[in-house]
Design a protein around this motif. Structure first.
Motif, PDB file in Angstrom:
ATOM      1  N   VAL A  32      -4.658   4.516  -6.243  1.00 62.30           N
ATOM      2  CA  VAL A  32      -5.689   5.236  -7.082  1.00 62.30           C
ATOM      3  C   VAL A  32      -5.077   6.797  -7.029  1.00 62.30           C
ATOM      4  N   GLY A  33      -4.035   7.096  -6.568  1.00 60.87           N
ATOM      5  CA  GLY A  33      -3.729   8.529  -6.460  1.00 60.87           C
ATOM      6  C   GLY A  33      -2.289   8.766  -7.760  1.00 60.87           C
ATOM      7  N   ARG A  34      -1.450   8.729  -7.268  1.00 60.83           N
ATOM      8  CA  ARG A  34      -0.300   8.934  -8.308  1.00 60.83           C
ATOM      9  C   ARG A  34       0.932   8.066  -8.166  1.00 60.83           C
ATOM     10  N   GLY A  35       1.667   7.641  -9.244  1.00 60.51           N
ATOM     11  CA  GLY A  35       2.514   6.603  -9.052  1.00 60.51           C
ATOM     12  C   GLY A  35       3.692   7.113  -7.950  1.00 60.51           C
ATOM     13  N   THR A  36       4.200   8.263  -8.285  1.00 62.72           N
ATOM     14  CA  THR A  36       5.221   8.552  -7.403  1.00 62.72           C
ATOM     15  C   THR A  36       4.996   8.471  -5.766  1.00 62.72           C
ATOM     16  N   THR A  37       3.863   8.103  -5.416  1.00 59.84           N
ATOM     17  CA  THR A  37       3.609   7.813  -3.817  1.00 59.84           C
ATOM     18  C   THR A  37       4.018   6.648  -3.569  1.00 59.84           C
ATOM     19  N   ILE A  38       4.493   5.633  -4.164  1.00 63.98           N
ATOM     20  CA  ILE A  38       5.099   4.472  -4.119  1.00 63.98           C
ATOM     21  C   ILE A  38       6.401   4.163  -4.492  1.00 63.98           C
ATOM     22  N   ASP A  39       7.366   3.799  -3.626  1.00 64.64           N
ATOM     23  CA  ASP A  39       8.587   3.440  -4.010  1.00 64.64           C
ATOM     24  C   ASP A  39       8.413   1.938  -4.582  1.00 64.64           C
ATOM     25  N   GLU A  40       8.652   1.860  -5.901  1.00 59.99           N
ATOM     26  CA  GLU A  40       8.259   0.432  -6.704  1.00 59.99           C
ATOM     27  C   GLU A  40       9.289  -0.453  -6.089  1.00 59.99           C
ATOM     28  N   SER A  41      10.707  -0.187  -5.934  1.00 57.72           N
ATOM     29  CA  SER A  41      11.719  -1.121  -5.482  1.00 57.72           C
ATOM     30  C   SER A  41      11.126  -1.465  -4.293  1.00 57.72           C
ATOM     31  N   ALA A  42      10.924  -0.643  -3.317  1.00 64.18           N
ATOM     32  CA  ALA A  42      10.573  -1.107  -1.892  1.00 64.18           C
ATOM     33  C   ALA A  42       9.068  -2.238  -2.075  1.00 64.18           C
ATOM     34  N   LEU A  43       8.476  -1.747  -3.057  1.00 60.41           N
ATOM     35  CA  LEU A  43       7.097  -2.385  -3.255  1.00 60.41           C
ATOM     36  C   LEU A  43       7.461  -3.898  -3.587  1.00 60.41           C
ATOM     37  N   VAL A  44       8.357  -4.098  -4.479  1.00 57.09           N
ATOM     38  CA  VAL A  44       8.800  -5.361  -5.101  1.00 57.09           C
ATOM     39  C   VAL A  44       9.217  -6.059  -4.156  1.00 57.09           C
ATOM     40  N   ALA A  45      10.196  -5.491  -3.252  1.00 56.04           N
ATOM     41  CA  ALA A  45      10.848  -6.304  -2.168  1.00 56.04           C
ATOM     42  C   ALA A  45       9.772  -6.823  -1.193  1.00 56.04           C
ATOM     43  N   ALA A  46       9.065  -6.045  -0.764  1.00 56.64           N
ATOM     44  CA  ALA A  46       7.829  -6.220   0.330  1.00 56.64           C
ATOM     45  C   ALA A  46       7.102  -7.583  -0.371  1.00 56.64           C
ATOM     46  N   ILE A  47       6.753  -7.539  -1.763  1.00 56.88           N
ATOM     47  CA  ILE A  47       5.940  -8.543  -2.214  1.00 56.88           C
ATOM     48  C   ILE A  47       6.934  -9.719  -2.155  1.00 56.88           C
ATOM     49  N   GLY A  48       8.241  -9.920  -2.518  1.00 52.50           N
ATOM     50  CA  GLY A  48       9.216 -11.000  -2.413  1.00 52.50           C
ATOM     51  C   GLY A  48       9.172 -11.515  -1.069  1.00 52.50           C
ATOM     52  N   ASP A  49       9.347 -10.792  -0.009  1.00 51.21           N
ATOM     53  CA  ASP A  49       9.264 -11.492   1.146  1.00 51.21           C
ATOM     54  C   ASP A  49       8.242 -11.484   1.968  1.00 51.21           C
TER      55      ASP A  49
END
Length: 345
Positions: A256-273
Protein backbone atom coordinates in the motif's frame (compact mmCIF):
# COMPACT_ATOMS: atom_id res chain seq x y z
CA UNK A 1 4.43 35.98 8.97
CA UNK A 2 2.42 37.59 6.17
CA UNK A 3 -0.96 39.30 5.91
CA UNK A 4 -2.50 37.40 3.01
CA UNK A 5 -1.75 34.48 0.70
CA UNK A 6 -2.79 34.11 -2.94
CA UNK A 7 -3.74 30.47 -3.48
CA UNK A 8 -4.29 28.95 -6.92
CA UNK A 9 -6.32 25.73 -7.08
CA UNK A 10 -4.20 23.78 -9.57
CA UNK A 11 -6.08 20.48 -9.45
CA UNK A 12 -9.81 19.61 -9.62
CA UNK A 13 -11.69 20.61 -6.47
CA UNK A 14 -15.42 21.02 -5.87
CA UNK A 15 -16.76 24.56 -5.47
CA UNK A 16 -18.14 23.87 -2.00
CA UNK A 17 -14.69 22.83 -0.76
CA UNK A 18 -13.14 25.97 -2.21
CA UNK A 19 -15.80 27.97 -0.37
CA UNK A 20 -15.06 26.06 2.84
CA UNK A 21 -11.36 26.92 2.57
CA UNK A 22 -12.12 30.62 2.08
CA UNK A 23 -14.52 30.64 5.04
CA UNK A 24 -12.14 28.87 7.41
CA UNK A 25 -9.17 31.09 6.57
CA UNK A 26 -10.32 34.58 5.46
CA UNK A 27 -6.71 35.65 4.80
CA UNK A 28 -6.60 33.46 1.69
CA UNK A 29 -7.15 35.02 -1.73
CA UNK A 30 -8.27 31.90 -3.57
CA UNK A 31 -8.24 31.74 -7.37
CA UNK A 32 -10.29 28.92 -8.87
CA UNK A 33 -10.93 28.38 -12.57
CA UNK A 34 -12.48 24.91 -12.82
CA UNK A 35 -13.05 25.18 -16.59
CA UNK A 36 -9.28 24.78 -17.03
CA UNK A 37 -9.28 21.39 -15.26
CA UNK A 38 -11.13 18.08 -15.44
CA UNK A 39 -14.35 17.85 -13.43
CA UNK A 40 -13.79 17.27 -9.72
CA UNK A 41 -13.98 13.55 -8.97
CA UNK A 42 -12.58 10.92 -6.66
CA UNK A 43 -9.62 10.43 -9.01
CA UNK A 44 -7.19 13.30 -8.52
CA UNK A 45 -4.83 11.98 -11.20
CA UNK A 46 -7.17 12.55 -14.16
CA UNK A 47 -5.65 15.00 -16.64
CA UNK A 48 -7.39 17.31 -19.06
CA UNK A 49 -6.51 17.52 -22.73
CA UNK A 50 -6.18 21.19 -23.66
CA UNK A 51 -5.58 22.90 -26.96
CA UNK A 52 -2.64 25.29 -27.17
CA UNK A 53 -4.72 28.30 -26.20
CA UNK A 54 -6.24 26.59 -23.14
CA UNK A 55 -2.83 25.26 -22.09
CA UNK A 56 -1.40 28.76 -22.26
CA UNK A 57 -4.29 30.03 -20.11
CA UNK A 58 -3.74 27.25 -17.59
CA UNK A 59 -0.04 28.00 -17.32
CA UNK A 60 -0.66 31.73 -16.77
CA UNK A 61 -3.23 30.76 -14.16
CA UNK A 62 -0.96 28.46 -12.10
CA UNK A 63 1.94 30.90 -12.48
CA UNK A 64 -0.03 33.60 -10.65
CA UNK A 65 -0.06 32.03 -7.18
CA UNK A 66 2.03 32.35 -4.07
CA UNK A 67 0.74 28.90 -3.13
CA UNK A 68 -0.59 26.01 -5.19
CA UNK A 69 -3.21 23.51 -4.07
CA UNK A 70 -1.99 20.51 -6.06
CA UNK A 71 0.84 19.97 -8.52
CA UNK A 72 -0.10 21.32 -11.98
CA UNK A 73 -1.44 18.42 -14.04
CA UNK A 74 0.12 16.06 -11.42
CA UNK A 75 3.33 16.40 -13.47
CA UNK A 76 6.87 16.92 -12.27
CA UNK A 77 7.69 18.61 -15.57
CA UNK A 78 4.78 21.05 -15.16
CA UNK A 79 5.81 21.69 -11.55
CA UNK A 80 9.35 22.61 -12.61
CA UNK A 81 8.04 24.91 -15.33
CA UNK A 82 5.81 26.90 -12.98
CA UNK A 83 8.47 27.17 -10.25
CA UNK A 84 10.87 28.63 -12.81
CA UNK A 85 8.23 30.93 -14.27
CA UNK A 86 6.96 32.27 -10.94
CA UNK A 87 9.50 33.72 -8.49
CA UNK A 88 6.68 34.56 -6.06
CA UNK A 89 5.70 30.91 -5.52
CA UNK A 90 6.36 29.98 -1.89
CA UNK A 91 4.46 26.77 -1.22
CA UNK A 92 3.12 23.77 -3.15
CA UNK A 93 0.79 21.27 -1.52
CA UNK A 94 0.83 17.88 -3.23
CA UNK A 95 -2.31 15.75 -3.23
CA UNK A 96 -0.75 12.27 -2.76
CA UNK A 97 0.58 11.17 0.61
CA UNK A 98 3.74 10.28 -1.30
CA UNK A 99 3.95 13.66 -3.00
CA UNK A 100 7.70 13.70 -2.57
CA UNK A 101 7.89 11.57 -5.71
CA UNK A 102 6.28 14.40 -7.70
CA UNK A 103 8.79 16.86 -6.31
CA UNK A 104 11.63 14.53 -7.15
CA UNK A 105 10.31 14.10 -10.70
CA UNK A 106 10.55 17.87 -11.19
CA UNK A 107 14.37 17.58 -11.08
CA UNK A 108 14.70 20.96 -9.37
CA UNK A 109 17.94 22.66 -8.43
CA UNK A 110 18.91 22.95 -4.78
CA UNK A 111 18.15 26.68 -4.91
CA UNK A 112 14.64 25.94 -6.22
CA UNK A 113 14.08 23.25 -3.60
CA UNK A 114 15.10 25.69 -0.88
CA UNK A 115 12.98 28.54 -2.24
CA UNK A 116 9.66 26.65 -2.25
CA UNK A 117 8.26 24.57 0.61
CA UNK A 118 6.47 21.38 -0.43
CA UNK A 119 3.92 19.54 1.69
CA UNK A 120 1.96 16.33 1.21
CA UNK A 121 -1.41 14.91 2.20
CA UNK A 122 0.15 12.28 4.46
CA UNK A 123 -2.23 11.04 7.12
CA UNK A 124 -5.41 11.60 5.13
CA UNK A 125 -5.15 8.16 3.51
CA UNK A 126 -4.08 6.10 6.51
CA UNK A 127 -7.48 4.60 7.36
CA UNK A 128 -8.57 3.43 3.87
CA UNK A 129 -5.10 2.11 3.09
CA UNK A 130 -4.89 0.24 6.39
CA UNK A 131 -8.25 -1.36 5.59
CA UNK A 132 -6.93 -2.45 2.18
CA UNK A 133 -3.84 -3.85 3.88
CA UNK A 134 -6.10 -5.83 6.21
CA UNK A 135 -8.00 -7.13 3.18
CA UNK A 136 -4.73 -8.29 1.62
CA UNK A 137 -3.55 -10.03 4.77
CA UNK A 138 -6.91 -11.79 5.16
CA UNK A 139 -6.87 -12.77 1.47
CA UNK A 140 -3.70 -14.73 2.10
CA UNK A 141 -4.72 -16.03 5.51
CA UNK A 142 -8.06 -17.34 4.24
CA UNK A 143 -6.60 -18.66 0.96
CA UNK A 144 -8.46 -16.43 -1.46
CA UNK A 145 -6.20 -17.43 -4.41
CA UNK A 146 -6.97 -21.14 -3.89
CA UNK A 147 -10.70 -20.48 -3.51
CA UNK A 148 -10.84 -18.32 -6.63
CA UNK A 149 -8.93 -20.89 -8.68
CA UNK A 150 -11.20 -23.74 -7.57
CA UNK A 151 -14.29 -21.66 -8.25
CA UNK A 152 -13.10 -20.85 -11.78
CA UNK A 153 -12.87 -24.60 -12.38
CA UNK A 154 -16.31 -25.21 -10.82
CA UNK A 155 -14.50 -27.47 -8.40
CA UNK A 156 -15.50 -28.25 -4.81
CA UNK A 157 -11.94 -28.10 -3.52
CA UNK A 158 -10.25 -30.03 -0.75
CA UNK A 159 -11.27 -28.78 2.70
CA UNK A 160 -7.80 -27.54 3.66
CA UNK A 161 -7.33 -25.75 6.98
CA UNK A 162 -7.11 -21.97 6.94
CA UNK A 163 -4.97 -19.69 9.05
CA UNK A 164 -6.22 -17.97 12.18
CA UNK A 165 -5.85 -14.28 12.96
CA UNK A 166 -4.59 -14.96 16.47
CA UNK A 167 -1.87 -17.26 15.11
CA UNK A 168 -0.69 -14.85 12.41
CA UNK A 169 2.44 -12.70 12.53
CA UNK A 170 2.72 -9.74 10.17
CA UNK A 171 5.65 -7.48 9.35
CA UNK A 172 4.71 -3.87 8.62
CA UNK A 173 7.56 -2.25 6.70
CA UNK A 174 7.52 1.51 7.08
CA UNK A 175 5.99 3.01 10.20
CA UNK A 176 4.81 6.35 8.91
CA UNK A 177 1.17 7.31 9.32
CA UNK A 178 -0.12 4.53 7.06
CA UNK A 179 2.13 1.86 8.56
CA UNK A 180 1.30 2.82 12.14
CA UNK A 181 -2.43 2.78 11.45
CA UNK A 182 -2.07 -0.61 9.72
CA UNK A 183 -0.10 -2.02 12.64
CA UNK A 184 -2.71 -0.83 15.14
CA UNK A 185 -5.55 -2.30 13.08
CA UNK A 186 -3.90 -5.70 12.65
CA UNK A 187 -2.83 -5.91 16.28
CA UNK A 188 -6.28 -4.86 17.44
CA UNK A 189 -7.70 -7.93 15.70
CA UNK A 190 -5.25 -10.19 17.50
CA UNK A 191 -2.33 -10.50 15.09
CA UNK A 192 1.28 -10.19 16.20
CA UNK A 193 2.92 -7.25 14.43
CA UNK A 194 6.63 -6.71 13.89
CA UNK A 195 7.64 -3.28 12.64
CA UNK A 196 10.48 -2.80 10.19
CA UNK A 197 11.72 0.77 10.22
CA UNK A 198 14.98 2.64 9.97
CA UNK A 199 14.68 4.04 13.48
CA UNK A 200 12.80 3.43 16.72
CA UNK A 201 9.35 5.09 16.77
CA UNK A 202 6.24 4.90 18.89
CA UNK A 203 3.81 2.56 17.12
CA UNK A 204 0.68 1.17 18.75
CA UNK A 205 0.35 -2.61 18.53
CA UNK A 206 3.93 -3.28 17.38
CA UNK A 207 5.65 -6.00 19.40
CA UNK A 208 9.14 -4.92 18.36
CA UNK A 209 10.90 -2.88 15.68
CA UNK A 210 13.66 -4.30 13.52
CA UNK A 211 16.01 -2.31 11.27
CA UNK A 212 15.47 -2.43 7.53
CA UNK A 213 18.75 -4.32 7.16
CA UNK A 214 17.14 -7.31 8.90
CA UNK A 215 14.14 -7.55 6.55
CA UNK A 216 15.20 -10.98 5.29
CA UNK A 217 15.44 -12.32 8.85
CA UNK A 218 11.99 -10.93 9.63
CA UNK A 219 10.45 -12.50 6.52
CA UNK A 220 11.72 -15.88 7.69
CA UNK A 221 9.41 -15.70 10.72
CA UNK A 222 6.28 -13.88 9.56
CA UNK A 223 3.21 -15.07 7.69
CA UNK A 224 2.58 -11.78 5.88
CA UNK A 225 4.36 -8.55 5.05
CA UNK A 226 2.74 -5.16 4.43
CA UNK A 227 4.81 -2.51 2.68
CA UNK A 228 3.87 1.10 3.45
CA UNK A 229 6.94 2.86 2.09
CA UNK A 230 7.64 5.97 0.02
CA UNK A 231 9.57 5.82 -3.23
CA UNK A 232 13.18 6.74 -2.45
CA UNK A 233 16.60 5.47 -3.45
CA UNK A 234 16.76 3.56 -0.16
CA UNK A 235 13.41 1.80 -0.69
CA UNK A 236 13.85 0.89 -4.38
CA UNK A 237 13.32 -2.88 -4.76
CA UNK A 238 13.64 -3.32 -1.01
CA UNK A 239 11.47 -6.42 -1.34
CA UNK A 240 13.63 -8.18 -3.88
CA UNK A 241 15.22 -11.54 -4.57
CA UNK A 242 17.55 -11.47 -1.57
CA UNK A 243 14.79 -10.77 0.95
CA UNK A 244 12.26 -13.12 -0.67
CA UNK A 245 14.79 -15.94 -0.75
CA UNK A 246 14.59 -16.08 3.04
CA UNK A 247 10.79 -15.82 3.30
CA UNK A 248 8.71 -18.41 5.08
CA UNK A 249 6.98 -20.51 2.36
CA UNK A 250 3.55 -19.19 1.44
CA UNK A 251 4.26 -15.60 2.51
CA UNK A 252 1.45 -13.10 1.92
CA UNK A 253 2.66 -9.81 0.36
CA UNK A 254 0.65 -6.59 0.49
CA UNK A 255 1.78 -3.23 -0.93
CA UNK A 256 0.00 0.00 0.00
CA UNK A 257 3.08 2.21 -0.42
CA UNK A 258 4.81 2.71 -3.76
CA UNK A 259 5.26 0.16 -6.53
CA UNK A 260 8.99 0.69 -6.88
CA UNK A 261 9.56 -0.86 -3.45
CA UNK A 262 8.97 -4.35 -4.89
CA UNK A 263 11.10 -6.03 -7.54
CA UNK A 264 8.22 -7.44 -9.58
CA UNK A 265 10.40 -9.97 -11.42
CA UNK A 266 11.54 -11.36 -8.08
CA UNK A 267 7.95 -11.38 -6.82
CA UNK A 268 6.77 -13.36 -9.86
CA UNK A 269 9.58 -15.87 -9.33
CA UNK A 270 8.74 -16.20 -5.63
CA UNK A 271 5.09 -16.85 -6.47
CA UNK A 272 6.18 -19.47 -8.96
CA UNK A 273 8.21 -21.46 -6.43
CA UNK A 274 5.74 -21.08 -3.56
CA UNK A 275 7.69 -18.68 -1.36
CA UNK A 276 4.86 -16.19 -1.89
CA UNK A 277 1.35 -17.61 -1.69
CA UNK A 278 -0.64 -14.40 -2.16
CA UNK A 279 0.10 -10.84 -3.27
CA UNK A 280 -2.33 -7.93 -3.01
CA UNK A 281 -1.02 -4.83 -4.76
CA UNK A 282 -2.54 -1.37 -4.81
CA UNK A 283 0.53 -0.07 -6.64
CA UNK A 284 2.91 -1.36 -9.30
CA UNK A 285 6.32 -0.34 -10.61
CA UNK A 286 4.81 1.11 -13.77
CA UNK A 287 1.31 2.56 -13.69
CA UNK A 288 -0.93 1.71 -15.39
CA UNK A 289 0.39 -1.84 -15.15
CA UNK A 290 1.43 -2.85 -18.71
CA UNK A 291 -0.90 -5.33 -20.41
CA UNK A 292 1.95 -7.81 -20.88
CA UNK A 293 2.88 -7.95 -17.20
CA UNK A 294 2.77 -11.54 -15.90
CA UNK A 295 1.14 -10.24 -12.71
CA UNK A 296 -2.21 -9.95 -14.50
CA UNK A 297 -2.48 -13.69 -15.10
CA UNK A 298 -1.31 -15.03 -11.75
CA UNK A 299 -4.24 -16.31 -9.67
CA UNK A 300 -2.25 -15.55 -6.52
CA UNK A 301 -2.27 -11.83 -7.28
CA UNK A 302 -4.96 -9.22 -6.61
CA UNK A 303 -4.37 -5.90 -8.37
CA UNK A 304 -6.09 -2.62 -7.53
CA UNK A 305 -5.47 0.33 -9.89
CA UNK A 306 -3.95 2.55 -7.18
CA UNK A 307 -7.41 3.19 -5.75
CA UNK A 308 -7.16 1.85 -2.20
CA UNK A 309 -6.68 5.35 -0.74
CA UNK A 310 -9.74 6.82 -2.40
CA UNK A 311 -12.75 7.50 -0.21
CA UNK A 312 -15.74 9.86 -0.56
CA UNK A 313 -14.30 12.01 2.22
CA UNK A 314 -10.76 12.31 0.83
CA UNK A 315 -11.14 15.70 -0.95
CA UNK A 316 -12.59 17.39 2.13
CA UNK A 317 -9.90 16.00 4.41
CA UNK A 318 -7.15 17.18 2.07
CA UNK A 319 -8.76 20.62 1.80
CA UNK A 320 -8.97 20.82 5.60
CA UNK A 321 -5.31 19.84 5.91
CA UNK A 322 -4.39 22.53 3.38
CA UNK A 323 -6.31 25.21 5.29
CA UNK A 324 -4.58 24.27 8.53
CA UNK A 325 -1.19 24.52 6.84
CA UNK A 326 -2.16 27.83 5.23
CA UNK A 327 -2.96 29.23 8.67
CA UNK A 328 0.38 27.95 9.94
CA UNK A 329 2.22 29.58 7.03
CA UNK A 330 0.45 32.90 7.58
CA UNK A 331 1.17 32.78 11.32
CA UNK A 332 4.82 31.82 10.90
CA UNK A 333 4.36 28.34 12.38
CA UNK A 334 5.88 25.04 11.26
CA UNK A 335 3.94 23.33 8.48
CA UNK A 336 2.72 19.72 8.66
CA UNK A 337 3.98 17.05 6.24
CA UNK A 338 6.90 19.00 4.80
CA UNK A 339 8.72 17.04 2.08
CA UNK A 340 12.30 16.03 2.81
CA UNK A 341 14.00 17.40 -0.33
CA UNK A 342 17.06 15.20 0.08
CA UNK A 343 15.32 11.81 0.21
CA UNK A 344 11.96 13.05 -1.16
CA UNK A 345 9.49 11.55 1.27
Amino acid sequence: MTDRLRVVIATPLADDLVAMMAEREPRLDIVHEPDLMPPASADWMVKRDRDADAQSRYERYVDSGEALFGVPDQSGTALARTIRANPDLRWVHTIPAGGGAQVRAADLTREELDRVVFTTSAGVHAQPLSEFALFGVLAGLKQLPRLRAAQSRHEWAERDPMGSITETTVAVVGLGGIGRRTAALLAGLGMTVIGVHRREVEAEGVSRIEPVERLGDVLAEVDAVVLALPATDATHHLLGADALRRAKPGLTVVNVGRGTTIDESALVAAIGDGRVGSATLDVTEVEPLPADSPLWDLPEVVIAPHTAAISPHEPRRIAELFVDNARRLLDGEELRNVVNTVEFY
